[in-house]
Write a protein that holds these residues in place. Structure first.
Motif, short mmCIF file in Angstrom:
data_model
loop_
_atom_site.label_atom_id
_atom_site.label_comp_id
_atom_site.label_asym_id
_atom_site.label_seq_id
_atom_site.Cartn_x
_atom_site.Cartn_y
_atom_site.Cartn_z
N HIS A 256 0.84 -1.19 0.00
CA HIS A 256 0.00 0.00 0.00
C HIS A 256 0.88 1.25 0.00
O HIS A 256 1.55 1.54 0.98
CB HIS A 256 -0.93 0.00 1.21
CG HIS A 256 -1.94 -1.12 1.20
ND1 HIS A 256 -3.12 -1.04 0.49
CD2 HIS A 256 -1.92 -2.33 1.78
CE1 HIS A 256 -3.81 -2.16 0.67
NE2 HIS A 256 -3.10 -2.96 1.43
N THR A 257 0.87 1.95 -1.09
CA THR A 257 1.61 3.21 -1.16
C THR A 257 0.85 4.27 -0.37
O THR A 257 -0.32 4.09 0.00
CB THR A 257 1.76 3.68 -2.61
OG1 THR A 257 0.46 4.01 -3.13
CG2 THR A 257 2.40 2.59 -3.47
N ARG A 258 1.49 5.42 -0.17
CA ARG A 258 0.81 6.51 0.53
C ARG A 258 -0.41 6.99 -0.24
O ARG A 258 -1.42 7.35 0.35
CB ARG A 258 1.80 7.65 0.80
CG ARG A 258 2.70 7.36 2.01
CD ARG A 258 3.96 8.20 1.99
NE ARG A 258 4.77 7.97 3.18
CZ ARG A 258 5.48 6.87 3.40
NH1 ARG A 258 5.45 5.88 2.53
NH2 ARG A 258 6.20 6.74 4.50
N ASP A 259 -0.31 7.00 -1.57
CA ASP A 259 -1.46 7.41 -2.37
C ASP A 259 -2.61 6.43 -2.19
O ASP A 259 -3.79 6.84 -2.11
CB ASP A 259 -1.09 7.50 -3.85
CG ASP A 259 -0.25 8.74 -4.16
OD1 ASP A 259 -0.24 9.67 -3.32
OD2 ASP A 259 0.39 8.76 -5.23
N GLU A 260 -2.30 5.14 -2.13
CA GLU A 260 -3.36 4.15 -1.92
C GLU A 260 -3.97 4.27 -0.52
O GLU A 260 -5.20 4.15 -0.36
CB GLU A 260 -2.80 2.74 -2.13
CG GLU A 260 -2.48 2.45 -3.60
CD GLU A 260 -1.70 1.16 -3.77
OE1 GLU A 260 -1.81 0.57 -4.85
OE2 GLU A 260 -0.99 0.75 -2.84
N LEU A 261 -3.13 4.53 0.47
CA LEU A 261 -3.65 4.73 1.82
C LEU A 261 -4.51 5.99 1.90
O LEU A 261 -5.53 6.02 2.60
CB LEU A 261 -2.49 4.80 2.82
CG LEU A 261 -1.70 3.51 3.01
CD1 LEU A 261 -0.48 3.76 3.89
CD2 LEU A 261 -2.58 2.42 3.63
N TYR A 262 -4.11 7.01 1.16
CA TYR A 262 -4.90 8.24 1.09
C TYR A 262 -6.30 7.94 0.54
O TYR A 262 -7.32 8.39 1.08
CB TYR A 262 -4.17 9.24 0.21
CG TYR A 262 -4.98 10.46 -0.21
CD1 TYR A 262 -5.23 11.50 0.69
CD2 TYR A 262 -5.47 10.57 -1.51
CE1 TYR A 262 -5.96 12.61 0.30
CE2 TYR A 262 -6.20 11.67 -1.91
CZ TYR A 262 -6.45 12.70 -1.00
OH TYR A 262 -7.16 13.79 -1.39
N GLU A 263 -6.36 7.16 -0.54
CA GLU A 263 -7.65 6.82 -1.13
C GLU A 263 -8.48 5.97 -0.18
O GLU A 263 -9.72 6.11 -0.10
CB GLU A 263 -7.45 6.09 -2.46
CG GLU A 263 -6.79 6.94 -3.55
CD GLU A 263 -7.64 8.14 -3.95
OE1 GLU A 263 -8.88 8.09 -3.76
OE2 GLU A 263 -7.07 9.13 -4.47
N ARG A 264 -7.84 5.06 0.54
CA ARG A 264 -8.55 4.23 1.51
C ARG A 264 -9.16 5.09 2.62
O ARG A 264 -10.31 4.86 3.03
CB ARG A 264 -7.60 3.20 2.13
CG ARG A 264 -7.21 2.05 1.22
CD ARG A 264 -6.01 1.29 1.76
NE ARG A 264 -6.28 0.77 3.09
CZ ARG A 264 -6.76 -0.45 3.32
NH1 ARG A 264 -7.06 -1.25 2.30
NH2 ARG A 264 -6.95 -0.88 4.54
N LEU A 265 -8.40 6.05 3.10
CA LEU A 265 -8.91 6.92 4.15
C LEU A 265 -10.07 7.78 3.65
O LEU A 265 -11.06 7.98 4.36
CB LEU A 265 -7.79 7.79 4.71
CG LEU A 265 -6.79 7.07 5.64
CD1 LEU A 265 -5.59 7.95 5.91
CD2 LEU A 265 -7.47 6.69 6.95
N LEU A 266 -9.93 8.30 2.44
CA LEU A 266 -11.03 9.08 1.86
C LEU A 266 -12.30 8.23 1.76
O LEU A 266 -13.41 8.70 2.08
CB LEU A 266 -10.65 9.60 0.48
CG LEU A 266 -9.87 10.91 0.40
CD1 LEU A 266 -9.64 11.28 -1.07
CD2 LEU A 266 -10.58 12.05 1.13
N ALA A 267 -12.16 7.01 1.30
CA ALA A 267 -13.31 6.12 1.16
C ALA A 267 -13.93 5.82 2.52
O ALA A 267 -15.16 5.75 2.67
CB ALA A 267 -12.90 4.83 0.46
N ALA A 268 -13.06 5.62 3.52
CA ALA A 268 -13.56 5.35 4.87
C ALA A 268 -14.34 6.52 5.41
O ALA A 268 -15.42 6.36 6.01
CB ALA A 268 -12.40 5.01 5.80
N LEU A 269 -13.84 7.73 5.23
CA LEU A 269 -14.54 8.93 5.71
C LEU A 269 -15.88 9.10 5.00
O LEU A 269 -16.88 9.48 5.62
CB LEU A 269 -13.66 10.16 5.52
CG LEU A 269 -12.40 10.21 6.40
CD1 LEU A 269 -11.46 11.32 5.94
CD2 LEU A 269 -12.78 10.40 7.86
N ALA A 270 -15.89 8.83 3.70
CA ALA A 270 -17.15 8.92 2.96
C ALA A 270 -18.16 7.89 3.47
O ALA A 270 -19.36 8.16 3.55
CB ALA A 270 -16.90 8.72 1.47
#
Length: 389
Positions: A256-270
């Motif tokens: 998991h790159t930082r960009d992928e973790l960023y997308e995961r966190l965005l999805a979680a918040l949504a």
């Protein structure tokens, strides 16, 4: 690296005290309540910008004083530095390095590195997730001092996002018109970006800490392992996934790159936005994650015996020490009244493992609590005085 001198003014019980220190083992011996822990607490504060005993600065300032000062001279190789923190409860703390006042408190992080063993360590295994997050974040920052800024940024964004959510929740409860939450998307992006950096550092830390913790546990309790560390991410659960864990023996961190973790966190918040607006608090992110500690196939919390929990907690501290030492800057080892909590076997094993450290600071109520292998300088702490014997 070692501390050569500690100076305190209006810190805890001390109006003023000067303590010369040297490499090797130094023990501070005194009855409970005499101030021996205050000395090592001050050194730990310089290393982490926090106390292992309290969550705010106010108790650190001597009663009747409006500020406290911690000052230490530190030597690493041929280089010496003087680091100072002024604690001002209710106001901004101030810092100086080599007498210069043009620094922020977080700029002193990394000058002194410590690994602390204390009775409170049992909460690493038995306590709530916040204890384990703090352990990870302090070690992450010790490895990479710039992470002090990342942690500060994350806390700031989290507070501001929570303020917006709380206002929205209060408006809904009082039957008012819905607030304009258009800025929430912006705060989501900020939180996810900084949170991804913190998450990546934690996952990487667990990967390198795992084998060291397993080795340390075997040294403390031969045949009692193995132990396992897993990072339990709230973002996976919040995003409707299976609750992925990143283990020290898996490839989860590297996949998991930082960009992928960023997308995961965005999805979680949504995924939790509706619940967040109802409750007025952020429900996904590194501030809600946990490190699961396993002994064999079972979680240590709730299943391990008291002695096994102690061995696990000590193994985490020893693993931290081995990691920092391997990365080039041996930390000061602090053992704060920990030997009185251990049985004879664990006491002797721990003492043998830490004795070779460049600088080891020990506090104890009586001389007999200090194992013989930790022979060295002795100070008696009593009635506000610290005297070499």
């Amino acid at each position: 690296m070692h501390v050569t001198h500690l100076s305190l003014a209006d810190f805890r019980s001390y109006a003023r005290v000067e303590v010369p220190l040297a490499p090797g083992v130094t023990a501070f011996v005194g009855a409970n309540g005499q101030g021996k822990t205050n000395l090592v607490e001050a050194i730990g504060y310089l290393a982490t910008l926090g106390s292992h005993r309290v969550s705010s600065d106010a108790p650190l300032v001597r009663m009747g004083a409006d500020r406290a000062v911690i000052r230490a001279a530190v030597t690493q190789g041929e280089r010496s530095q003087l680091v100072e923190l002024e604690l001002n409860p209710g106001r901004a703390n101030r810092a100086r390095i080599n007498r210069s006042s043009q620094v922020r408190p977080r700029d002193v992080v990394g000058i002194i590195r410590t690994v602390l063993f204390a009775p409170e360590d049992l909460s690493l295994v038995k306590g709530d997730p916040g204890e384990r997050r703090r352990f990870l974040d302090e070690l992450v920052t010790a490895r990479s001092p710039r992470m002090a800024g990342v942690r500060s940024d994350y806390d700031r964004v989290l507070r501001q996002r929570n303020t917006l959510l709380k206002s929205a929740a209060m408006a809904r409860r009082h039957g008012g018109r819905g607030m304009d939450l258009s800025t929430l998307d912006v705060w989501d992006q900020h939180l996810a970006r900084v949170g991804a950096e913190l998450l990546a550092q934690r996952v990487d830390l667990i990967a390198v800490l795992q084998p060291l913790a397993d080795k340390a546990y075997e040294q403390l309790a031969p045949g009692g392992g193995p132990v396992a560390l897993e990072y339990r991410s709230s973002s996976a659960v919040s995003a409707g996934e299976s609750g992925e864990s990143f283990g020290g023996d898996s490839s989860g961190g590297g996949a998991h790159t930082r960009d992928e973790l960023y997308e995961r966190l965005l999805a979680a918040l949504a995924g939790v936005r509706k619940q967040e607006i109802e409750r007025g608090v952020t429900l996904a992110g590194p501030h809600r994650d946990d490190m699961v500690l396993k002994l064999g196939q079972l979680p240590a919390k709730g299943y391990a015996s008291h002695g096994e929990c102690w061995s696990f907690a000590l193994a985490l501290r020893l693993a931290s020490y081995d990691l920092l030492r391997a990365e080039g800057n041996e930390p000061v080892l602090v053992l704060d009244d920990v030997f009185a909590e251990l049985d004879a076997r664990r006491r002797e094993r721990l003492a043998e493992l830490v004795a070779p450290g460049e600088q080891v600071l020990v506090t104890a109520a009586v001389d007999d609590d200090v194992p013989g292998v930790l022979a060295g300088a002795r100070f008696v702490v009593a009635d506000g005085a610290v005297e070499r014997v």
